[in-house]
Design an enzyme around this catalytic site. Structure first.
Site, PDB file in Angstrom:
ATOM      1  N   SER A 147       0.835  -1.202   0.000  1.00 17.84           N
ATOM      2  CA  SER A 147       0.000   0.000   0.000  1.00 17.84           C
ATOM      3  C   SER A 147       0.869   1.250   0.000  1.00 17.84           C
ATOM      4  O   SER A 147       1.993   1.250   0.534  1.00 17.84           O
ATOM      5  CB  SER A 147      -0.898   0.010   1.239  1.00 17.84           C
ATOM      6  OG  SER A 147      -1.595   1.242   1.339  1.00 17.84           O
ATOM      7  N   TYR A 160      -3.137  -1.234  10.363  1.00 16.31           N
ATOM      8  CA  TYR A 160      -3.117  -1.679   8.963  1.00 16.31           C
ATOM      9  C   TYR A 160      -1.812  -1.273   8.289  1.00 16.31           C
ATOM     10  O   TYR A 160      -1.177  -2.073   7.589  1.00 16.31           O
ATOM     11  CB  TYR A 160      -4.298  -1.078   8.222  1.00 16.31           C
ATOM     12  CG  TYR A 160      -4.209  -1.224   6.719  1.00 16.31           C
ATOM     13  CD1 TYR A 160      -4.524  -2.422   6.098  1.00 16.31           C
ATOM     14  CD2 TYR A 160      -3.818  -0.147   5.915  1.00 16.31           C
ATOM     15  CE1 TYR A 160      -4.435  -2.554   4.718  1.00 16.31           C
ATOM     16  CE2 TYR A 160      -3.730  -0.270   4.539  1.00 16.31           C
ATOM     17  CZ  TYR A 160      -4.045  -1.475   3.942  1.00 16.31           C
ATOM     18  OH  TYR A 160      -3.950  -1.601   2.579  1.00 16.31           O
TER      19      TYR A 160
END
Length: 254
Positions: A147, A160
């Site tokens: 990400s 996360y």
């Protein structure tokens, strides 16, 4: 020319969103695609049906990744399906895409939520690769979906973000480990992508403007944008690229 003709690709979390787009793209390039799903068998079957409708080859394998038992069930199911179709359990391409896409705030994250994030986002891909070292053919490709949060600060989803930092570290060291076998390992790091996970806030005028304004290209990412990058990373053309974190944010926060 179909660059992946004769190759076998395994895509985790491929029933919807980015994973589905990757499965469709690799199948269009000629690969036989294993479409993994956690709980959404219906969505996975829709992905396979779309691939078949376009003349491709695919099948589903279901397993949840909260524990190593789930990883084992996944690999057992994969072995069964590959042996039935190819006579062996080996494959050429692994895309570790399955994951939980967000987390509570730093202040609100519980131990159970933290552990679940790491179980699915880090532990599962680690052990899928570890237990598949004899399944992945020499000269193969591994792509880990990371990400853009590993270079852009989003402290409101801290737990996360940590999992994706771990995935990048995994990518770097795995590339060194598997290099002698001609296996390349890279991370692809999406930014905000128009998937159902983001739909609740992204499909508003304010949300769309916010997301589009982040990108140097002035628009929101689509699943196909990420799938095309992955298709390159698993193709013969990427043979000299390994251990890299490929930014796929559309130039967000440059």
């Amino acid at each position: 020319m179909k660059r992946l003709k004769g190759r076998v690709a395994v895509v985790t979390g491929a029933s919807r969103g980015i994973g589905r787009a990757i499965a469709l793209r690799l199948a269009a390039e000629g690969a036989l695609v294993a479409v993994h799903y956690g709980t959404r068998n219906d969505a996975a079957e829709e992905t396979v049906a779309a691939i078949h409708a376009s003349g491709g080859q695919a099948f589903t394998v279901g397993a949840e990744f909260e524990s190593l038992d789930g990883v084992e069930r996944f690999l057992q199911g994969l072995d069964k399906e590959l042996n039935r179709r190819t006579g062996m359990n080996q494959f050429d391409i692994l895309v570790n895409n399955a994951g939980i896409g967000t987390s509570p705030s730093f202040e609100a994250t519980s131990e159970d939520e933290f552990d679940l994030l790491f179980a699915i986002n880090v532990k599962a891909p680690f052990f899928i690769v570890q237990k598949s070292l004899e399944r992945i053919r020499d000269g193969g490709r591994i792509v880990n979906i990371s990400s853009g949060v590993t270079r852009i600060a989003y402290p409101h989803i801290m737990a996360y973000n940590l999992t994706k930092g771990a995935i990048n570290t995994f990518t770097l060291h795995l590339a060194q480990l598997l290099g002698p076998r001609g296996i390349t390992v890279n991370s692809v790091m999406p930014g905000i992508v128009d998937t159902d996970i983001n739909a609740s806030w992204l499909h508003t005028p304010e949300g769309r403007k916010y997301a589009a304004d982040m990108s140097a290209l002035g628009r929101i990412g689509e699943p196909s944008d990420i799938a095309d990058i992955v298709a390159f990373a698993v193709s013969p053309d990427s043979r000299w690229i390994t251990g890299q974190m490929i930014d796929a944010t559309g130039g967000s926060h440059l």
